[in-house]
Motif scaffolding. Structure first.
Motif, mmCIF file in Angstrom:
data_model
loop_
_atom_site.group_PDB
_atom_site.id
_atom_site.type_symbol
_atom_site.label_atom_id
_atom_site.label_comp_id
_atom_site.label_asym_id
_atom_site.label_seq_id
_atom_site.Cartn_x
_atom_site.Cartn_y
_atom_site.Cartn_z
ATOM 1 N N GLY A 270 0.794 -1.217 0.000
ATOM 2 C CA GLY A 270 0.000 0.000 0.000
ATOM 3 C C GLY A 270 0.824 1.263 0.000
ATOM 4 O O GLY A 270 0.279 2.366 -0.038
ATOM 5 N N ASP A 271 2.169 1.124 0.011
ATOM 6 C CA ASP A 271 3.028 2.313 0.019
ATOM 7 C C ASP A 271 2.892 3.140 -1.247
ATOM 8 O O ASP A 271 2.857 4.371 -1.195
ATOM 9 N N ALA A 272 2.881 2.468 -2.422
ATOM 10 C CA ALA A 272 3.017 3.239 -3.652
ATOM 11 C C ALA A 272 2.400 2.538 -4.852
ATOM 12 O O ALA A 272 2.442 1.306 -4.962
ATOM 13 N N ILE A 273 1.841 3.350 -5.732
ATOM 14 C CA ILE A 273 1.469 2.940 -7.083
ATOM 15 C C ILE A 273 2.461 3.605 -8.026
ATOM 16 O O ILE A 273 2.742 4.797 -7.910
ATOM 17 N N LYS A 274 2.998 2.829 -8.965
ATOM 18 C CA LYS A 274 3.838 3.421 -9.996
ATOM 19 C C LYS A 274 2.934 3.935 -11.114
ATOM 20 O O LYS A 274 2.251 3.159 -11.784
ATOM 21 N N VAL A 275 2.923 5.250 -11.286
ATOM 22 C CA VAL A 275 2.069 5.860 -12.310
ATOM 23 C C VAL A 275 2.882 6.327 -13.519
ATOM 24 O O VAL A 275 2.354 6.963 -14.421
ATOM 25 N N GLY A 276 4.144 6.007 -13.537
ATOM 26 C CA GLY A 276 5.009 6.348 -14.649
ATOM 27 C C GLY A 276 6.390 5.812 -14.375
ATOM 28 O O GLY A 276 6.689 5.309 -13.294
ATOM 29 N N ARG A 277 7.247 5.907 -15.367
ATOM 30 C CA ARG A 277 8.629 5.441 -15.233
ATOM 31 C C ARG A 277 9.548 6.330 -16.055
ATOM 32 O O ARG A 277 9.158 6.875 -17.085
ATOM 33 N N ARG A 278 10.783 6.433 -15.588
ATOM 34 C CA ARG A 278 11.804 7.057 -16.419
ATOM 35 C C ARG A 278 12.170 6.112 -17.568
ATOM 36 O O ARG A 278 11.957 4.908 -17.492
ATOM 37 N N LEU B 145 1.894 8.273 -5.267
ATOM 38 C CA LEU B 145 1.949 8.081 -6.708
ATOM 39 C C LEU B 145 3.385 8.330 -7.144
ATOM 40 O O LEU B 145 3.874 9.454 -7.091
ATOM 41 N N SER B 146 4.071 7.257 -7.546
ATOM 42 C CA SER B 146 5.515 7.277 -7.729
ATOM 43 C C SER B 146 5.911 7.022 -9.179
ATOM 44 O O SER B 146 5.201 6.336 -9.918
ATOM 45 N N THR B 147 7.068 7.570 -9.566
ATOM 46 C CA THR B 147 7.669 7.267 -10.873
ATOM 47 C C THR B 147 9.103 6.796 -10.706
ATOM 48 O O THR B 147 9.862 6.744 -11.675
ATOM 49 N N SER B 148 9.507 6.434 -9.489
ATOM 50 C CA SER B 148 10.893 6.057 -9.231
ATOM 51 C C SER B 148 11.154 4.619 -9.665
ATOM 52 O O SER B 148 10.237 3.868 -10.010
ATOM 53 N N GLY B 149 12.422 4.235 -9.616
ATOM 54 C CA GLY B 149 12.786 2.857 -9.919
ATOM 55 C C GLY B 149 13.161 2.651 -11.368
ATOM 56 O O GLY B 149 13.357 3.597 -12.138
ATOM 57 N N GLY B 150 13.267 1.366 -11.729
ATOM 58 C CA GLY B 150 13.710 1.007 -13.074
ATOM 59 C C GLY B 150 12.559 0.948 -14.054
ATOM 60 O O GLY B 150 11.506 1.547 -13.861
#
Length: 397
Positions: free
Chosen positions: A189-197, A341-346
């Protein structure tokens, strides 16, 4: 259930739970690109529930053939897709595992196995959620599809990108998708990835003149020249990020000199790099940025070549309240947490799905993915299933 207990036949129940499904998947040693029975296992679960299941194999010269799975049920809109991959990274030395990497053992409320988190656990949860939803609402509106590849941990050539094209050619039009990758850093429940680099790779090749180390005036050493170019590229930041994305970063990941002798100045030196870039860049503008700085540093003294690798991985950001808010509400209802709402990571296969419909990523806690003793808490697996189930009810129902 211990690791020695047999798994009930998938056909024995129309709604097998996520733990049973995950054990079945983990026990298939599907190290990329091997199918190893994982897709056959899923078909044995989905087909009796009424899904139309296809398992297309895609090929490309110079790459391994990859088997994929597309399963669909229902008709019309909304057409929702769960996406994921059954292939896993190699387990390493099995002797270092507390339990065999392909046993699916359970101990102290944790299920162990390669792929338990990345991402057979996500697949088990969304299959269990879909089957539970269909059993409760056999006359549901809309369409539910599962898009599963065996090529995400590999070159990603004969997997999701071709499976999406294959489905589109057969008339499938998707309205939204969730990729079940492990997106949560600490708790479900911490984060949803809503985009990526995006991701862009390349190689700098510097050509010198080979010679004897005792006579350097008769040679041109490419290694110091290459280091000069590297220093120029790392002297300034690409950007400082923005409200949507972290800063872009360039990392050198390999230095290569084909020289085993101690008394020879080499003729060539190479440096490989990868850039993770945000929405302030495109592959074309990045290549122009690189070339301008390399030419500046090289002047007329250094002979170099910049070779860029092809990429389909560009940055993206999903704007879909119907998808994001419905999923966030389901997460908050089940876990009590409002996800960031996160976009971090690979990168992930969401970079391909985004060309067909709005897509986000949400799955398990990723702390043990790719590690020895990769494992998932059964409680998290059940909670993720409940989140997906509620999402289906709210999004489709």
């Amino acid at each position: 259930m211990s690791s020695h207990d047999s798994i009930p036949s998938p056909s024995a129940s129309t709604t097998p739970d996520a733990t049973t499904l995950l054990q079945g998947l983990v026990r298939c040693p599907s190290v990329t690109p091997a199918e190893a029975g994982s897709l056959a296992f899923l078909e044995s679960v989905l087909a009796p529930a009424g899904f139309a299941v296809s398992r297309p194999v895609f090929s490309e010269p110079g790459t391994p053939d990859v088997e994929n799975l597309f399963a669909t049920i229902g008709s019309g809109a909304p057409h929702f897709v769960f996406a994921g991959h059954t292939d896993v990274v190699p387990p390493g030395d099995p002797a270092r595992w507390s339990h065999g990497p392909f046993e699916g053992a359970i101990e102290h409320g944790m299920l162990y196995g390669r792929g338990a988190v990345d991402m057979k656990g996500g697949i088990a949860a969304f299959v269990a959620a879909a089957l539970g939803y269909l059993a409760e609402k056999p006359d549901h509106r809309g369409t539910i599809s599962l898009l599963i590849t065996g090529d995400e941990e590999g070159p990603s050539i004969n997997g999701t990108v071709k499976l999406l094209e294959w489905a589109a050619q057969r008339g499938h039009r998707f309205d939204a998708a969730i990729v079940g990758e492990p997106t949560n850093p600490n708790a479900l429940g911490d984060a949803i990835k809503v985009g990526r680099r995006g991701s862009l790779s390349g190689t700098i090749i510097v050509t010198g003149t080979q010679g004897h180390v005792a006579y350097p005036h008769l040679a041109v050493n490419p290694i110091p020249q290459l280091m000069k170019l590297i220093r120029r590229l790392t002297a300034e930041a690409l950007d400082h990020g923005n409200e949507r994305f972290d800063a872009s970063n360039l990392e050198f990941i390999g230095l290569e000199v084909d020289n085993k002798a101690w008394n020879v100045i080499p003729a060539e030196a190479k440096a490989r790099f990868n850039i993770r870039f945000n929405d302030e860049w495109t592959p074309e503008t990045l290549e122009a940025w690189l070339m301008a700085r390399l030419e500046e540093a090289a002047g007329n003294e250094i002979e170099f070549e910049l070779v860029m690798e092809p990429t389909k991985s560009t940055s993206f950001l999903t704007h879909s309240p119907a998808l994001i808010d419905t999923l966030a509400n389901a997460i908050e209802t089940v876990t009590g947490r409002r996800p960031a709402l996160s976009t971090s990571g690979g990168t992930s296969d969401a970079r391909f799905v985004k060309d067909y419909c709005p897509v986000v990523e949400f799955g398990l806690v990723g702390q043990t993915m790719h590690q020895i003793d990769e494992r998932v808490a059964i409680a998290d697996l059940d909670a993720l299933t409940a989140i997906y189930r509620r999402f289906l009810n709210d999004f489709i129902g």
